[in-house]
Design an enzyme around this catalytic site. Structure first.
Site, mmCIF file in Angstrom:
data_model
loop_
_atom_site.group_PDB
_atom_site.id
_atom_site.type_symbol
_atom_site.label_atom_id
_atom_site.label_comp_id
_atom_site.label_asym_id
_atom_site.label_seq_id
_atom_site.Cartn_x
_atom_site.Cartn_y
_atom_site.Cartn_z
ATOM 1 N N GLY A 1 6.539 2.759 -7.215
ATOM 2 C CA GLY A 1 6.653 1.335 -7.469
ATOM 3 C C GLY A 1 6.907 0.964 -8.905
ATOM 4 O O GLY A 1 7.779 0.133 -9.190
ATOM 5 N N GLU A 2 6.225 1.567 -9.810
ATOM 6 C CA GLU A 2 6.339 1.124 -11.198
ATOM 7 C C GLU A 2 7.699 1.417 -11.796
ATOM 8 O O GLU A 2 8.103 0.816 -12.786
ATOM 9 C CB GLU A 2 5.261 1.811 -12.056
ATOM 10 C CG GLU A 2 5.404 3.309 -12.152
ATOM 11 C CD GLU A 2 4.237 3.954 -12.895
ATOM 12 O OE1 GLU A 2 4.491 4.544 -13.948
ATOM 13 O OE2 GLU A 2 3.090 3.854 -12.426
ATOM 14 N N ASP A 3 8.465 2.333 -11.171
ATOM 15 C CA ASP A 3 9.812 2.637 -11.669
ATOM 16 C C ASP A 3 10.870 1.724 -11.057
ATOM 17 O O ASP A 3 11.853 1.380 -11.708
ATOM 18 C CB ASP A 3 10.192 4.087 -11.335
ATOM 19 C CG ASP A 3 9.380 5.097 -12.139
ATOM 20 O OD1 ASP A 3 8.820 4.705 -13.170
ATOM 21 O OD2 ASP A 3 9.315 6.260 -11.716
ATOM 22 N N THR A 4 10.708 1.353 -9.800
ATOM 23 C CA THR A 4 11.817 0.742 -9.063
ATOM 24 C C THR A 4 11.528 -0.620 -8.457
ATOM 25 O O THR A 4 12.431 -1.321 -8.026
ATOM 26 C CB THR A 4 12.241 1.685 -7.918
ATOM 27 O OG1 THR A 4 11.119 1.844 -7.034
ATOM 28 C CG2 THR A 4 12.670 3.043 -8.427
ATOM 29 N N ARG A 5 10.263 -1.013 -8.392
ATOM 30 C CA ARG A 5 9.893 -2.155 -7.575
ATOM 31 C C ARG A 5 10.553 -3.462 -8.021
ATOM 32 O O ARG A 5 10.979 -4.272 -7.205
ATOM 33 C CB ARG A 5 8.374 -2.316 -7.570
ATOM 34 C CG ARG A 5 7.895 -3.353 -6.567
ATOM 35 C CD ARG A 5 6.404 -3.581 -6.679
ATOM 36 N NE ARG A 5 5.628 -2.384 -6.554
ATOM 37 C CZ ARG A 5 5.209 -1.872 -5.406
ATOM 38 N NH1 ARG A 5 5.546 -2.454 -4.277
ATOM 39 N NH2 ARG A 5 4.489 -0.785 -5.370
ATOM 40 N N GLY B 1 -6.572 -4.444 4.916
ATOM 41 C CA GLY B 1 -7.750 -3.940 5.609
ATOM 42 C C GLY B 1 -7.486 -2.725 6.474
ATOM 43 O O GLY B 1 -8.439 -2.103 6.954
ATOM 44 N N GLU C 1 3.826 11.373 1.243
ATOM 45 C CA GLU C 1 4.796 10.710 2.120
ATOM 46 C C GLU C 1 6.026 11.598 2.322
ATOM 47 O O GLU C 1 6.534 11.759 3.439
ATOM 48 C CB GLU C 1 5.232 9.372 1.522
ATOM 49 C CG GLU C 1 4.220 8.262 1.619
ATOM 50 C CD GLU C 1 4.773 6.959 1.054
ATOM 51 O OE1 GLU C 1 5.980 6.923 0.728
ATOM 52 O OE2 GLU C 1 4.010 5.995 0.936
#
Length: 771
Positions: free
Chosen positions: A39-43, A71, A105
């Site tokens: 996430g921090e590279d591409t989000r 949840g 993943e």
């Protein structure tokens, strides 16, 4: 190697192992695409643009911050999302490997690929090089150095992560430089969209299980050699569809893949360089591949793909030159690569420089399969509604198992009333739909001129006829039947019967051929090259409106018909070469026969002789069985090409004509001419004659006193009870091997047995004559 695919009813189709066999089946997919990213590279920009573009195309996409419910246990949700997704887009970035979450993943994604659930991976290298990922160098190496400290008690996990990175990095993907992400959104989404679209088209395929399984088994995907597989058959038989299903089902087992659709048409419109660039772009996932000449493309294909395991489909290949520049040699592609060539022309597949490892020709659909496909196309259900069953069966019968024809016909009838159905079906036999005509015409347009003429003869006259007889007629017309017919067989425009004794043409292909002839002059049959319909022939010959355009007339009637053809009708068709008539009773004399005739077969000819002016130096065969002829012609006719004459069972024939003007005669057959009294002496000096059949000529009293037929092999005199004396045989008649006398056989040079039992009319001197 057996696969375990399961697929969605909404999208994919593939093969699964159900114990010992493989069958096409469907399964439930939750998502089309699973996005795996750091996430921090591409989000903030690239991922947002990609996700929005996928959603805009209505591609169901899983992205953790959009779909996961609060949840819920994250690992469980992620695993279910990966397992339920048809595709995974893996976005490698600078900090990707620092996330154990991303690597877990990825391991699950690779596991799904290995388990062959139809899961396909699309890698994106965002501001990193594939080699960094593959070899865990640079920032990936730094990340793994830290992981080794954290997971030193669980080195097996690290091993799985490394193996997953290596495997996915070996799959062709998009390499994106920093700041160029937006330029690649469209090609990524388009690739996924086209793949899904083709899978959706396969959703309702009928009867493809066995056909796809045959190609799949020939591929032998588990082996490391490079194999070429050929699919050949007539247009519309399903070659492209089968190749597409195989491609969609198994492309995930290769590092890269490309489906080049409609090579023939693309090559014609855009050239081989375009096809080479498309192939390279698909496999390398690169845009703007630059070269100008085919030879440069060949070099680039060989250099860039020789280490990749590739699945390549070349659809509708029409020439060897296309293969030479796209898949010329197996060494161009890496170990385990598979090349599928779909073509109408079998010659391409058996050419020495191609020599495919296996070939498959799809069979026509069964009646049950065809009816299901038609119902799906026309009614959206496999079940035919009441009130339409009889007419649906009529359409299916017309299509004769050709999938494309069934689909086209079904689409024409969607939403029509029963009255409209009946009206449309009534005109179907004489009005082939344009879409179908165009499909078959592609094959016709690719023929050489003599092949086109052979094809049109087969379509108009000889479909289902005896093979040897057909070849003989075509040879008489100088159409080089051996080459022409063989090429039509290769191009699937013609087939052989199961016993290989007759030629068969698919009824729709035949209808296309006849339509091509009708197009020569839609309004006036008299200006067409070939006539085969009674109403056309009767009109032209009765009204005496023939023209120089008519080259062939063939009329085969099941019931005898009286016709009132004009006496001079054949004078108006000077270029007629083929005349074949059966069951016609002329009501007028004929004053003319065209002197350009090469082949005449007129069964039941009702006149007493040929027209007096007939003298064709081109005539090869004259067959008039069961005729009313008393004397063929008077005097000497110049028939220098005549090889075969047959008037068997012409009971009114009194004497044979003078054959002096037909020195090339090879066979004479007058069997059953019960009123034949004499044979002209010219028969005895025919040097080329191999057969003289006078069987059951019960009134025949004399033969030429001496036979000098040096090529004669068979002389049949069985049943000639009035013949009192056997002619003398010249010394040079050494090829005579059979002399039939009331069923006995007289042999000369090769004589083993000579039976003369029951020959009551032979004198004692004849019986004692040495052989």
């Amino acid at each position: 190697q057996i696969c375990n695919f399961q697929l969605s009813p909404a999208h994919p189709m593939a093969l699964i192992n159900n114990g010992s066999t493989i069958s096409l089946c469907t399964g439930k997919w939750i998502f089309d695409v699973f996005l795996n990213f750091r996430g921090e590279d591409t989000r903030h920009r690239f991922l947002r643009l990609l996700y929005d573009a996928l959603v805009e195309k209505k591609i169901s996409t899983f992205k953790d911050d959009k779909v996961l419910e609060r949840g819920k246990p994250i690992p469980s949700e992620l695993l279910k999302a990966i397992e339920g997704s048809r595709f995974s887009v893996v976005i490698f970035s600078k900090n990707y490997a620092s996330s154990s979450w991303c690597l877990d993943e990825l391991t699950k994604i690779v596991e799904c690929r290995h388990e062959k659930k139809g899961h396909t991976i699309f890698p994106v290298f965002y501001d990193v090089e594939p080699t960094e990922v593959r070899k865990q160098k640079g920032c990936f190496g730094e990340a793994f150095a830290k992981h080794e400290e954290v997971f030193k008690e669980n080195l097996e996990k690290l091993k799985r992560w490394r193996a997953a990175l290596i495997e996915v990095a070996n799959i062709s993907g998009w390499v994106i430089r920093k700041g160029q992400g937006s330029e690649y959104i469209e090609p990524i989404v388009e690739k996924i969209f086209k793949t899904l679209s083709s899978i959706k088209l396969n959703e309702r395929l009928v009867g493809k299980e066995s056909r796809v399984w045959k190609v799949y088994s020939d591929l032998q995907i588990g082996l490391t050699d490079v194999r070429m597989i050929g699919i050949h058959g007539t247009g519309g038989i399903g070659k492209t569809t089968i190749a597409r299903v195989v491609y969609d089902s198994f492309s995930n087992q290769f590092e890269a893949s490309s489906f080049l659709q409609d090579v023939r048409e693309t090559y014609k419109r855009q050239g081989i360089v375009y096809l080479q660039k498309k192939l390279l772009s698909d496999i390398l996932m690169e845009r703007n591949i630059r070269f100008e000449r085919a030879v440069e493309g060949v070099r680039l294909i060989k250099r860039r793909l020789c280490h990749k395991k590739v699945l390549l489909v070349l659809d509708d290949v029409s020439g060897l030159h296309q293969l030479d520049d796209l898949a010329g040699e197996r060494c161009w592609y890496g170990p385990g690569s598979r090349i599928i060539i779909a073509t109408r022309d079998k010659r391409i597949l058996v050419a020495p420089r191609v020599n495919v490892d296996a070939m498959y020709s799809p069979e026509e659909m069964s009646n049950e399969e065809a009816l299901r496909l038609f119902s799906l196309t026309c009614f959206g259900s496999e079940h035919t509604p009441e009130g339409h069953k009889e007419m649906s069966n009529h359409v299916v019968s017309y299509a004769r198992g050709l999938p494309l024809a069934i689909k086209i016909l079904g689409s024409h009838l969607v939403g029509r009333s029963i009255a409209e159905w009946k009206s449309w079906l009534d005109g179907l036999e004489n009005n082939i739909p344009t879409e179908l005509l165009q499909v078959f015409q592609i094959s016709y347009d690719g023929l050489q001129e003599f092949e086109k003429q052979t094809f049109l003869h087969m379509a108009c006259f000889f479909n289902g006829e005896d093979r040897d007889r057909t070849e003989h007629i075509l040879n008489s017309l100088q159409l080089f039947s051996a080459n022409g017919l063989r090429n039509l067989l290769y191009k699937s425009l013609l087939n052989l019967s199961l016993d290989k004794k007759s030629f068969l043409m698919h009824p729709l292909v035949q209808q296309m051929g006849r339509e091509m002839v009708c197009r020569e002059c839609p309004k006036w049959p008299s200006r067409r090259s070939r006539l085969w319909l009674l109403e056309d022939i009767d009109t032209v010959l009765t009204e005496n409106i023939g023209t120089k355009y008519i080259q062939s007339i063939v009329l085969n009637l099941f019931v005898q018909k009286k016709v009132y053809w004009h006496p001079e009708a054949f004078s108006k068709v000077p270029n007629l070469q083929l005349l074949k008539i059966h069951n016609v009773q002329l009501q007028h004399e004929l004053t003319h026969f065209p002197n350009g005739l090469r082949f005449v077969e007129w069964s039941g000819y009702s006149l007493k002789s040929l027209p007096p002016n007939f003298e064709s130096e081109e005539l090869v065969e004259l067959t008039m069985c069961h005729s009313n002829i008393e004397l063929l012609w008077k005097g000497v006719k110049k028939l220098y090409s005549l090889q075969f004459i047959k008037l068997s069972h012409s009971r009114n024939l009194i004497s044979t004509p003078d054959f002096s003007g037909a020195p090339w005669l090879e066979r004479i057959d007058f069997e059953g001419c019960t009123n034949l009294v004499e044979v002209h002496p010219s028969v005895g000096v025919l040097k080329r004659l191999t057969l003289l059949n006078l069987k059951d000529c019960t009134s025949l009293k004399s033969l030429p006193p001496k036979l000098e037929m040096e090529s004669l092999e068979i002389l049949i005199l069985s049943g000639c009870s009035e013949v009192k004396e056997i002619p003398k045989f010249a010394k040079d008649m050494e090829w005579l091997r059979e002399l039939h006398l009331n069923g006995a056989i007289f042999r000369m040079k090769y004589l083993k047995e000579f039976y003369v039992f029951g020959c009551s009319k032979l004198g004692e001197d004849d019986k004692k004559r040495p052989v």
